[in-house]
Design a protein around this motif. Structure first.
Motif, mmCIF file in Angstrom:
data_model
loop_
_atom_site.group_PDB
_atom_site.id
_atom_site.type_symbol
_atom_site.label_atom_id
_atom_site.label_comp_id
_atom_site.label_asym_id
_atom_site.label_seq_id
_atom_site.Cartn_x
_atom_site.Cartn_y
_atom_site.Cartn_z
ATOM 1 N N VAL A 99 0.849 -1.197 0.000
ATOM 2 C CA VAL A 99 0.000 0.000 0.000
ATOM 3 C C VAL A 99 0.887 1.251 0.000
ATOM 4 O O VAL A 99 0.651 2.197 -0.771
ATOM 5 N N ALA A 102 2.399 1.669 -3.411
ATOM 6 C CA ALA A 102 1.402 2.156 -4.373
ATOM 7 C C ALA A 102 1.117 3.642 -4.153
ATOM 8 O O ALA A 102 0.976 4.401 -5.121
ATOM 9 N N LEU A 150 0.741 0.424 -11.077
ATOM 10 C CA LEU A 150 -0.144 0.776 -9.958
ATOM 11 C C LEU A 150 -1.446 -0.019 -9.999
ATOM 12 O O LEU A 150 -1.898 -0.538 -8.974
ATOM 13 N N LEU A 151 -2.053 -0.109 -11.208
ATOM 14 C CA LEU A 151 -3.296 -0.876 -11.344
ATOM 15 C C LEU A 151 -3.056 -2.340 -10.987
ATOM 16 O O LEU A 151 -3.845 -2.971 -10.270
ATOM 17 N N THR A 154 -2.548 -2.806 -7.245
ATOM 18 C CA THR A 154 -3.836 -2.708 -6.546
ATOM 19 C C THR A 154 -4.591 -4.034 -6.649
ATOM 20 O O THR A 154 -5.136 -4.538 -5.660
ATOM 21 N N ILE A 157 -3.098 -6.509 -4.304
ATOM 22 C CA ILE A 157 -3.446 -6.268 -2.894
ATOM 23 C C ILE A 157 -4.798 -6.922 -2.580
ATOM 24 O O ILE A 157 -4.946 -7.616 -1.573
#
Lengths: 200, 106
Positions: A99, A102, A150-151, A154, A157
């Motif tokens: 997190v 990101a 980043l996508l 995510t 995660i």
């Protein structure tokens, strides 16, 4: 005994598959290296072709690109810490570091989008000169890579929240971490060749 | 199994090696910024020294963070990387060399 042998065989098989997939990703990164190499070559050749328009020295703001550099370096470090947490089997620490990574990546993309918008607002658009075409193509391609990362991160995660650390999610985290370090390595050259040489 | 686990641990680095890599990469960013901002060297010396810092930084990413030496032998990833670097140096160096005949580069 037979069961143990079968288990070992299965273990070897998945390990082999993991290392093969990691190698495949290395080869992707190397093709990406060649892509960036061609964009760097284009930029270096065209950097003096400003057609009477703004030059790098007039456009680049030192505090902005220095901040971008330190943000990306730090995010490369935190993604490494995520992998360490994963190897210790600590899912929450792994998710926490991801997190943070990101969010740092998001801050980087935010600064870059802001920089591009300011440049375009001041009339330094991609069509103004050969120098600016090469600049936006090279820096924009890197920014696009970070945004895709980043996508992807995510998504991972959420996958970790649902499934935890398994053989498959472990491999995926190793690969995104490799990708993230690679983007940092490419940025070092952008920072040196585009920005530092641009303002000197 | 314990030997395997030990090797596994070594391969992925430790907090210490990550911190060393991070500190080195920060230092190797601050030095070129200082050289450029304070105009400490002549243009040619500036370009040469900041390029050297960039290459060192790249090696730090490869060894401290990307664990280039990790994985089964033979190390196909290292071989592929070397081949890729040959391509990149040829493309970038060759482009600069060819285009400099037009006296437009630098």
């Amino acid at each position: 005994m037979a069961q143990a042998a079968a288990h070992d065989h299965h273990h070897d098989h998945t390990e082999h598959e993991t290392s093969l997939k990691m190698l495949g990703f290395w080869i992707f990164l190397i093709t990406d290296c060649i892509l960036f190499g061609t964009l760097f070559a284009t930029f270096v050749v065209l950097r003096t072709h400003t057609d009477g328009g703004p030059t790098g020295k007039e456009l680049f703001e030192v505090p902005i690109f220095v901040a971008e550099t330190f943000i990306l370096l730090t995010s490369s470090f935190t993604s490494g810490l995520a992998v360490l947490a994963m190897n210790k089997g600590n899912r929450n620490a792994l998710i926490g570091w991801l997190v943070i990574t990101a969010l740092l990546g998001l801050a980087f993309v935010g600064l870059e989008v802001n920089e591009f918008a300011t440049l375009a607002h001041d009339g330094a658009t991609i069509s103004r000169s050969a120098f600016l075409s090469a600049f936006f193509t090279l820096v924009g391609t890197h920014g696009l890579h970070v945004s895709i990362g980043l996508l992807w991160m995510t998504g991972l995660i959420f996958q970790l929240l649902r499934r935890g650390i398994t053989g498959v999610t472990k491999r995926k985290i190793m690969i995104i971490s490799l990708y993230w370090h690679f983007l940092d390595a490419v940025w070092i050259f952008l920072f040196t060749v585009v920005y530092l040489m641009g303002v000197m | 199994m314990s030997a395997h686990e030990h090797q596994h641990h070594e391969d992925h680095g430790s907090v210490k090696s990550y911190i060393i890599g991070f500190v080195l990469s920060i230092i190797l960013s601050i030095i070129p910024i200082m050289i450029v901002v304070k105009h400490m060297l002549s243009p040619v010396a500036t370009i040469a020294s900041i390029l050297v810092m960039a290459v060192l930084q790249f090696l730090i990413q490869l060894f401290f963070f990307m664990h280039i030496r990790e994985g089964e032998r033979p190390r196909y990833n290292v071989m592929a990387l070397i081949l890729g670097m040959v391509f990149v140096v040829t493309i970038v160096g060759g482009s600069i060399w060819v285009m400099s005949f037009n006296s437009q580069v630098q």
